[in-house]
Motif scaffolding. Structure first.
Motif, mmCIF file in Angstrom:
data_model
loop_
_atom_site.group_PDB
_atom_site.id
_atom_site.type_symbol
_atom_site.label_atom_id
_atom_site.label_comp_id
_atom_site.label_asym_id
_atom_site.label_seq_id
_atom_site.Cartn_x
_atom_site.Cartn_y
_atom_site.Cartn_z
ATOM 1 N N ALA A 191 28.008 9.929 11.869
ATOM 2 C CA ALA A 191 28.448 8.742 11.136
ATOM 3 C C ALA A 191 29.469 7.950 11.948
ATOM 4 O O ALA A 191 29.460 6.705 11.958
ATOM 5 C CB ALA A 191 29.053 9.171 9.785
ATOM 6 N N GLU A 192 30.344 8.673 12.622
ATOM 7 C CA GLU A 192 31.345 7.993 13.455
ATOM 8 C C GLU A 192 30.680 7.247 14.602
ATOM 9 O O GLU A 192 31.058 6.107 14.922
ATOM 10 C CB GLU A 192 32.335 9.031 13.986
ATOM 11 N N THR A 195 29.024 4.187 13.201
ATOM 12 C CA THR A 195 30.035 3.183 12.856
ATOM 13 C C THR A 195 30.525 2.450 14.105
ATOM 14 O O THR A 195 30.680 1.213 14.109
ATOM 15 C CB THR A 195 31.221 3.867 12.151
ATOM 16 N N GLN A 196 30.768 3.240 15.155
ATOM 17 C CA GLN A 196 31.214 2.614 16.401
ATOM 18 C C GLN A 196 30.149 1.678 16.962
ATOM 19 O O GLN A 196 30.462 0.580 17.454
ATOM 20 C CB GLN A 196 31.569 3.702 17.423
ATOM 21 N N GLN A 199 30.086 -1.445 14.878
ATOM 22 C CA GLN A 199 31.238 -2.286 15.200
ATOM 23 C C GLN A 199 31.039 -3.000 16.535
ATOM 24 O O GLN A 199 31.360 -4.179 16.671
ATOM 25 C CB GLN A 199 32.512 -1.429 15.229
#
Length: 270
Positions: A191-192, A195-196, A199
């Motif tokens: 998930a991280e 997300t990155q 972004q």
């Protein structure tokens, strides 16, 4: 308990003997009371027989066996003989008492001997029943003890098995918990990363939009730098923002007429 019951039988025997002795004295004194005394002693025989039956019934109720029926039969046969002897005794006394009181005494002694013999048989039977009862109780006690040991052994085995199964389940749950934690950590890392990436893509897209003349308000005729700043402060920074805005919002943000705002929107749509 057996000793108490045997004592009761012996006491009944002694009481009956005492009754015979008293009867002999009475016979010597008066022949007129012969029938009454005969009836009294017959009742004593009936009571002694009933008491003996009661003793055997009590013993059989506490310690069931095959012997009580035989005991009852022996008792009835014994007292039947006693009753026969008793009747013969009084018949003889009635015929001979006037001529020879000594003959009654002799017959009385025979009757007492018969009573002693039959009472001894009853006591021997009581000892036999007691021995058999003790043996049965001892055997039953041994069986119960063996069953208790087997039950305890089975219980110990079940407890050991349950303990092993509980340990296996605990290990399995611990491994599953570790796997769930590891999977959750992987999901968080994924998930991280997503997300990155989002972004980064959003920044790149925004940068592209901000630097692409086709998407900025510079391409709209009539909108200068100051007006762009005013519109940007109002959230209208790109051509797409202007298309989505209404004339009133644009007019108010840029401090221009509604007609100018409509013209800008039409340019953006074109």
């Amino acid at each position: 308990m057996f000793d108490v019951q045997r004592t009761a039988v012996k006491q009944s025997q002694q009481l009956f003997k005492q009754g015979l002795a008293a009867q002999r004295t009475v016979d010597t004194i008066a022949l007129t009371g012969l029938k009454g005394q005969q009836s009294l002693q017959r009742q004593q025989l009936e009571l002694a027989q009933a008491a003996t039956h009661g003793y055997v019934n009590t013993t059989a109720a506490l310690f069931p066996s095959d012997e009580p029926s035989d005991a009852h039969r022996t008792i009835d046969e014994t007292f039947a003989q006693l009753k026969t002897t008793h009747a013969e005794f009084y018949d003889a006394i009635e015929a001979e008492l006037e001529r020879d009181v000594d003959s009654a005494t002799e017959l009385s002694s025979e009757f007492v001997d018969a009573l002693d013999e039959q009472t001894e048989q009853l006591l021997e039977m009581s000892h036999s029943i007691e021995d058999q009862t003790v043996e049965n109780v001892s055997e039953l006690s041994g069986q119960l003890h063996e069953q208790l040991e087997q039950t305890q052994q089975l219980q110990d085995e079940l407890e050991d098995q349950l303990e092993r199964q509980t340990g296996d389940v605990a290990d399995l749950l611990e491994r599953q918990a570790e796997q769930v934690e590891e999977f959750q950590q992987q999901l968080e890392e994924q998930a991280e990363d997503v997300t990155q990436q989002l972004q980064s893509q959003q920044v790149e897209s925004q940068t592209k939009i901000d630097t692409d003349a086709e998407h900025t308000l510079e391409s709209i005729e009539g909108i200068d730098v100051e007006t762009r700043e005013q519109l940007s402060d109002a959230g209208i920074a790109t051509i797409d923002d202007l298309v989505r805005a209404d004339a009133e919002s644009v007019s108010e943000a840029a401090e221009v007429s509604t007609s100018d705002a409509e013209e800008w929107i039409e340019q953006a749509e074109a």
